[in-house]
Design a protein around this motif. Sequence first.
Motif, short mmCIF file in Angstrom:
data_model
loop_
_atom_site.label_atom_id
_atom_site.label_comp_id
_atom_site.label_asym_id
_atom_site.label_seq_id
_atom_site.Cartn_x
_atom_site.Cartn_y
_atom_site.Cartn_z
N GLY A 1 0.84 -1.23 -0.01
CA GLY A 1 0.17 0.12 0.03
C GLY A 1 0.90 1.39 -0.10
O GLY A 1 0.45 2.19 -0.45
N MET A 2 1.93 1.43 0.61
CA MET A 2 2.54 2.46 0.92
C MET A 2 3.87 2.60 -0.39
O MET A 2 3.92 3.58 -0.90
CB MET A 2 3.77 2.42 1.91
CG MET A 2 3.25 2.12 3.51
SD MET A 2 2.09 3.75 3.62
CE MET A 2 0.74 2.80 3.70
N THR B 1 -3.03 3.12 -5.62
CA THR B 1 -3.47 3.62 -7.00
C THR B 1 -4.75 4.76 -6.74
O THR B 1 -4.93 5.51 -7.49
CB THR B 1 -3.84 2.73 -7.96
OG1 THR B 1 -5.02 1.91 -7.49
CG2 THR B 1 -2.86 1.84 -8.63
N MET B 2 -5.35 4.47 -5.57
CA MET B 2 -6.52 5.28 -5.28
C MET B 2 -6.23 6.61 -4.55
O MET B 2 -7.00 7.27 -4.11
CB MET B 2 -7.69 4.51 -4.89
CG MET B 2 -8.14 3.52 -5.81
SD MET B 2 -9.77 3.03 -5.13
CE MET B 2 -9.49 2.10 -3.93
N GLN C 1 -0.20 8.91 3.99
CA GLN C 1 -0.87 9.14 5.06
C GLN C 1 -2.37 8.43 4.73
O GLN C 1 -2.88 7.88 5.46
CB GLN C 1 -1.03 10.66 5.47
CG GLN C 1 -1.49 10.71 6.96
CD GLN C 1 -1.22 12.15 7.15
OE1 GLN C 1 -1.50 13.00 6.38
NE2 GLN C 1 -1.08 12.51 8.52
N GLN C 2 -2.96 9.01 3.53
CA GLN C 2 -4.18 8.47 3.12
C GLN C 2 -4.19 6.83 2.93
O GLN C 2 -5.22 6.43 3.42
CB GLN C 2 -4.73 9.00 1.70
CG GLN C 2 -5.02 10.56 1.92
CD GLN C 2 -5.05 11.00 0.46
OE1 GLN C 2 -5.09 10.48 -0.58
NE2 GLN C 2 -5.21 12.40 0.31
N ALA C 3 -3.14 6.34 2.24
CA ALA C 3 -3.07 5.01 2.29
C ALA C 3 -3.04 4.21 3.59
O ALA C 3 -3.69 3.13 3.49
CB ALA C 3 -1.84 4.86 1.24
N MET C 4 -2.55 4.73 4.35
CA MET C 4 -2.16 4.20 5.80
C MET C 4 -3.90 4.15 6.31
O MET C 4 -4.21 3.15 6.83
CB MET C 4 -1.41 5.13 6.66
CG MET C 4 -1.29 4.50 7.94
SD MET C 4 0.37 3.18 7.73
CE MET C 4 1.59 4.14 8.17
N PHE D 1 -8.41 0.94 7.91
CA PHE D 1 -9.89 0.90 8.09
C PHE D 1 -10.16 -0.62 7.42
O PHE D 1 -10.91 -1.59 7.84
CB PHE D 1 -10.41 2.01 7.37
CG PHE D 1 -12.03 1.60 7.09
CD1 PHE D 1 -12.90 2.09 8.34
CD2 PHE D 1 -12.70 1.23 5.99
CE1 PHE D 1 -14.12 1.87 8.23
CE2 PHE D 1 -13.95 1.01 5.71
CZ PHE D 1 -14.84 1.40 6.95
N ILE D 2 -9.69 -0.94 6.23
CA ILE D 2 -9.98 -2.27 5.53
C ILE D 2 -9.29 -3.30 6.54
O ILE D 2 -10.24 -4.29 6.59
CB ILE D 2 -9.34 -2.45 4.15
CG1 ILE D 2 -10.05 -1.35 3.45
CG2 ILE D 2 -9.52 -3.66 3.78
CD1 ILE D 2 -9.68 -1.17 1.87
N MET D 3 -8.28 -3.17 7.01
CA MET D 3 -7.89 -4.25 7.77
C MET D 3 -8.47 -4.65 9.20
O MET D 3 -8.99 -5.65 9.49
CB MET D 3 -6.13 -3.91 8.10
CG MET D 3 -5.31 -4.76 8.00
SD MET D 3 -3.82 -4.42 7.79
CE MET D 3 -3.76 -3.00 8.49
N ILE D 4 -8.90 -3.59 9.83
CA ILE D 4 -9.71 -3.68 11.14
C ILE D 4 -11.10 -4.54 10.58
O ILE D 4 -11.28 -5.52 11.44
CB ILE D 4 -10.24 -2.42 11.89
CG1 ILE D 4 -8.75 -1.88 12.47
CG2 ILE D 4 -11.22 -2.55 12.89
CD1 ILE D 4 -8.94 -0.52 12.94
N VAL D 5 -11.67 -4.16 9.89
CA VAL D 5 -12.96 -4.98 9.14
C VAL D 5 -12.58 -6.32 9.09
O VAL D 5 -13.36 -7.23 9.49
CB VAL D 5 -13.79 -4.15 8.07
CG1 VAL D 5 -14.70 -4.79 7.52
CG2 VAL D 5 -14.12 -2.78 8.62
N ILE D 6 -11.81 -6.54 8.06
CA ILE D 6 -11.43 -7.81 7.44
C ILE D 6 -10.82 -8.62 8.59
O ILE D 6 -11.01 -9.95 8.73
CB ILE D 6 -10.89 -8.16 6.15
CG1 ILE D 6 -9.43 -7.55 6.39
CG2 ILE D 6 -11.54 -7.16 5.03
CD1 ILE D 6 -8.68 -7.57 4.98
N ILE D 7 -10.14 -8.19 9.66
CA ILE D 7 -9.43 -8.95 10.43
C ILE D 7 -10.71 -9.44 11.71
O ILE D 7 -10.97 -10.47 12.11
CB ILE D 7 -8.41 -8.29 11.57
CG1 ILE D 7 -7.34 -8.34 10.51
CG2 ILE D 7 -8.05 -8.89 12.72
CD1 ILE D 7 -6.11 -7.54 11.02
N LEU D 8 -11.39 -8.28 11.98
CA LEU D 8 -12.52 -8.78 13.19
C LEU D 8 -13.50 -9.72 12.55
O LEU D 8 -14.16 -10.39 13.32
CB LEU D 8 -13.20 -7.36 13.51
CG LEU D 8 -12.42 -6.64 14.49
CD1 LEU D 8 -13.01 -5.29 14.91
CD2 LEU D 8 -11.89 -7.40 15.52
#
Lengths: 247, 372
Positions: free
Chosen positions: B198-199, B281-282, B287-290, B295-302
């Motif tokens: 991502g970075m 790419t988006m 900072q934005q990428a982070m 956000f995505i990580m928290i959802v898919i991990i939980l």
Amino acid sequence: MVTTESIIHVRNMVKKFGGFVANDNLNFDVYRGEIFGFLGANGAGKTTAMKILCGLSLPTSGEIKVAGFDVYKETNLIKRNIGYMSQRFSLYEDLSVYENIRFYGGIYGLSRKLIRERADFLLETLNLSDIRNKLIKDLPLGWRQKLAFSVAIFHKPGIVFLDEPTGGVDPITRRQFWEMIYQAAADGITVFVTTHYMDEAEYCNRVSIMVDGKIRALDTPEGLKKQFAAATMNEVFLKLARNNQSV
Amino acid sequence: MNTILFILQKEFLQVFRNKNMLPIIFLLPVVQLIILVNAATFEMKSIRLQINDYDNSGISRQLISKFQGSPFYNITQAAYTSLDPESSLKKGNCDAILELPHDLEKDLRTKGVVKVQLIINAINGTSGGLTYAYTASVIQDFNGILINEQIRPQNPDKSRTIATTHSFWYNPELNYKTFMVPGILVLLITVISLLLSGMNIVREKEIGTIEQINVTPIKKYQFIIGKLLPFLIIALGELAIGLTIGKLLFNIPMVGSLPLVFGVAAIYISCILGLGLLISTMTDTQQQAMFVSFFIMIVIILMSGLFTAVENMPHWAQVMDLFNPIAHFIKVMRMVLLKGSGFNQILTEIYYLTGLSFLTLGLATWRYRKTS
């Protein structure tokens, strides 16, 4: 060798960003082998036009050919035949001089053997042989710019685009930089350069001046000075820019 | 092909030259694995139980000593008390209160039935439920003893019960770490792959080198393969390190085929790298990428089933989890490592992971534009 064979062919080029017209109906030709100065104030639309010519951005309309290839359909062929040095610094700071050269040479498809030979020759002529393994971040800005230019023409392109290449560089280095540009032109590379140093404009074979998205003047520096009854290119530029403000 | 090699060479040089990133990539996951596996446990070893004994009889004391003898309980107060029962719950001094009423022994002998009250702090529903189940089974056990020894000692044959014999498969010692190591390992390689990829392109956008790349005749697929392959190799290396630690430190079983684990891992990591690339790419800054990645990580991990069983989730959540790569890969890791499932048994997961990889990589390639 300046010829009259058009290598960049631009007719009615328009680029709009929403309602804002960045390039308003540009028409010009750049001839093979010349140094073409692309001048204009900040925000006049120089970088936008240059990005279109490099295939980084698509025009809204117009007929544009670079090195004989169409900017709509043949961007990859264009990219194979041009070099580009952006106004932002474009070498990797965490790679050494040689690693940068090797990387860019490599993605232009040069063989490792050819890269090694050309790099040796290049570093020799630039007098940089002893710092080939130094990281870019440890080099002074002037050296980096010269190196960035050398990397941009490392694959021997037909045209090289330089976007404000001498920004923030001291006068001596600027002078040396222009010597490198002359050398490149002498080697048959067409140079398309944007700048807002008017003394640099004097070094060009022909100069165009953009004001507010339009090309207001295009001729040799001598011709422009005569046309605007000015002693220097600086005066020409100020007359055009002021003229525009009164409108 | 040659072009890709030049990019690979450059990416590896940059990764291994970055003195700040190297420890993050290799050391941090190791430390995290050791800490998390030991810390993240659902085993309840010390339920703090307050027993309010209003009867103070032989039977009540016998019941209390039953709790005291259990390793699961920590009896905080076992004497007769007039304290407001709720106050110690509110203060957090205990997890549950067992109230033994007056006349416990008397009613038991005369009526044969007596009720004791159990009040449980059930803010955490899972541990509340477990506390109830444990406590109920202790009392049940005690009932059995009472029936056999005290109420009807003269004819013990009359007590008939159905007894369950059981054997725990795949994790016979019910070792929580065996369950957690594969899952936490998945999380760690996910975080590393997603953040690194991502970075990466965003960083090139920030320093301006992406423009220089975009004016070269390099093909999109060459660029993307060149960018992703190094991280795929790093993430697989990390998986190897993690499995070694799991084996040496936690002695987790590795019943299934390791090549199968690594094969599926490669598909899974490609999927996560594609997601990271898509994010980069988006976005325009690291900072934005982070932010987006987190956000995505928290959802898919939980939602992954690491902490909560996917089978217990509501139907819509289970449907969503079909598109959650972590959920599939954690399942594969547990199935192959602990149960020894083979290729055919995890085929569904492989299908989903392959599909999701094509999806994220396809979208990333489509979104990555050399010409704007």
